[in-house]
Scaffold this active site. Structure first.
Site, PDB file in Angstrom:
ATOM      1  N   SER A 132       0.770  -1.167   0.049  1.00 18.82           N
ATOM      2  CA  SER A 132      -0.056   0.040  -0.193  1.00 18.82           C
ATOM      3  C   SER A 132       0.635   1.162  -0.082  1.00 18.82           C
ATOM      4  CB  SER A 132      -0.777   0.000   1.308  1.00 18.82           C
ATOM      5  OG  SER A 132      -1.565   1.248   1.504  1.00 18.82           O
ATOM      6  N   TYR A 156      -1.376   0.258   9.805  1.00 24.53           N
ATOM      7  CA  TYR A 156      -1.519  -0.427   8.558  1.00 24.53           C
ATOM      8  C   TYR A 156      -0.211  -0.168   7.641  1.00 24.53           C
ATOM      9  CZ  TYR A 156      -3.756  -1.964   4.261  1.00 24.53           C
ATOM     10  OH  TYR A 156      -3.761  -2.355   2.953  1.00 24.53           O
ATOM     11  N   LYS A 160       2.735  -2.993   6.498  1.00 33.32           N
ATOM     12  CA  LYS A 160       2.959  -3.255   5.161  1.00 33.32           C
ATOM     13  C   LYS A 160       4.533  -3.192   4.785  1.00 33.32           C
ATOM     14  CE  LYS A 160      -0.979  -4.395   3.116  1.00 33.32           C
ATOM     15  NZ  LYS A 160      -1.398  -5.681   2.375  1.00 33.32           N
TER      16      LYS A 160
END
Length: 340
Positions: A132, A156, A160
């Protein structure tokens, strides 16, 4: 032209998150383009409605953090893994322990199984993961290219980035053929409570063009990166089948397994102007109530960008596909919500 796939004719391919928005679409796309001799193992917390039922496909429903589920996935040698599963940004911020369990620890367990398989004489796994652009944190830089440092400011994005580094290390050691493509917010997502903070990108387009009022959480001058679902599927298909020699020739000198998927940098105002070419009333259905935290992370993407690595690997750039005509791009998106 059908894509080529540099994997064995009898490859066993595992896809996680196969019941999700991108997962279901990718399953359908690969059913049309991948060799019919491949064996598929599809997994998610539950099977998708109307899921594939072909003889060469097996569904394993369950939580990836459950060792019994992973045991079932690796009952036979695996040649490739397409890892799409994950807890989205908003839900990860709300429940960091759950996010770590799903986004990080479950994935590390899968990677350990890939390494163990190869060390015991089994196939070297080609691992393709959706990463992402959340690996870039606030304040966002004025330019992003393949060498921009990653300093995530969301859990998040941190998860990643940690996984990207793990792939780099496993590639270095020869334990994996690891690849990660950083996607921006894919549009048009359906209305789903999946916790993706960038989901407003889809809402901004879908709601006004569907005749509904919408309150936008970023300002008219907010800067977004848009990526259509068909383009995201094309990126994943290309990178899954790409031969290792070409991948290493392009990515090896860069010293990373991760690249930014080409996206379309636009302002919200430009989106509204393009929507007006489809429905002149659509922009009038949008009101604004900017949320500073959301705007700083998801509404401040630089318009000065370079996707050189992706271009070297022949990934689609929709700006070129549509000859920089944003209204043509928006018309394609509108087709999915039955706008003539």
């Amino acid at each position: 032209m059908r894509p080529s796939f540099d994997l064995p004719p009898n490859a066993r391919v595992l896809m996680t998150g196969a019941a999700g928005y991108v997962g279901q679409a990718l399953v359908k796309a690969l059913a049309l383009s991948a060799p019919t001799s491949w064996q598929w193992v599809l997994t998610d917390t539950q099977s998708a409605e109307g899921a594939r039922s072909e003889a060469n496909t097996r569904w394993v429903a369950g939580d990836l953090s459950d060792p019994r589920v992973c045991d079932a996935l690796f009952q036979q040698p695996v040649h490739a893994v397409v890892h799409l599963a994950g807890l989205m940004s908003g839900r990860t911020e709300q429940d960091v322990a759950l996010g770590e369990r799903i986004n990080l620890h479950a994935c590390l367990d899968l990677l350990a199984r890939c390494r163990a398989q190869h060390s015991q004489g089994g196939p070297l796994v080609r691992w393709l993961m959706t990463s992402s652009i959340a690996v870039y944190g606030t304040p966002l830089p004025p330019r992003i290219d393949d060498h921009t440092p990653q300093r995530p400011s969301l859990s998040y994005g941190t998860h990643k980035r940690m996984l990207e580094l793990m792939l780099d290390d496993m590639n270095r050691r020869g334990d994996l053929d690891g690849r990660a493509v950083r996607l921006s917010g894919v549009v048009l997502r359906p209305v789903l409570p999946n916790g993706a903070l960038s989901g407003f990108n889809s809402d901004l387009i879908r709601e006004p063009l569907s005749g509904r009022d919408y309150v936008c959480p970023v300002s008219p001058d907010a800067r977004l990166w848009l990526l259509s679902l068909p383009s995201a599927l094309a990126h994943l298909t290309r990178l899954l089948g790409l031969d290792h020699a070409t991948w290493f020739r392009v990515m090896g000198p860069a010293g990373t397994c991760a690249l930014n998927a080409p996206a379309w940098p636009v302002t919200v105002q430009e989106v509204l102007q393009a929507m007006a070419q489809i429905d002149p009333q659509a922009p009038q259905r949008v009101q604004f109530a900017p949320q500073p935290d959301l705007q700083s992370q998801f509404g401040a993407w630089p318009q000065d960008v370079s996707f050189a690595l992706a271009q070297h690997l022949a990934l689609t750039d929709e700006r070129q596909t549509f000859k920089h005509d944003l209204s043509a791009f928006m018309r394609q998106l509108a087709q999915s919500i039955l706008i003539p």
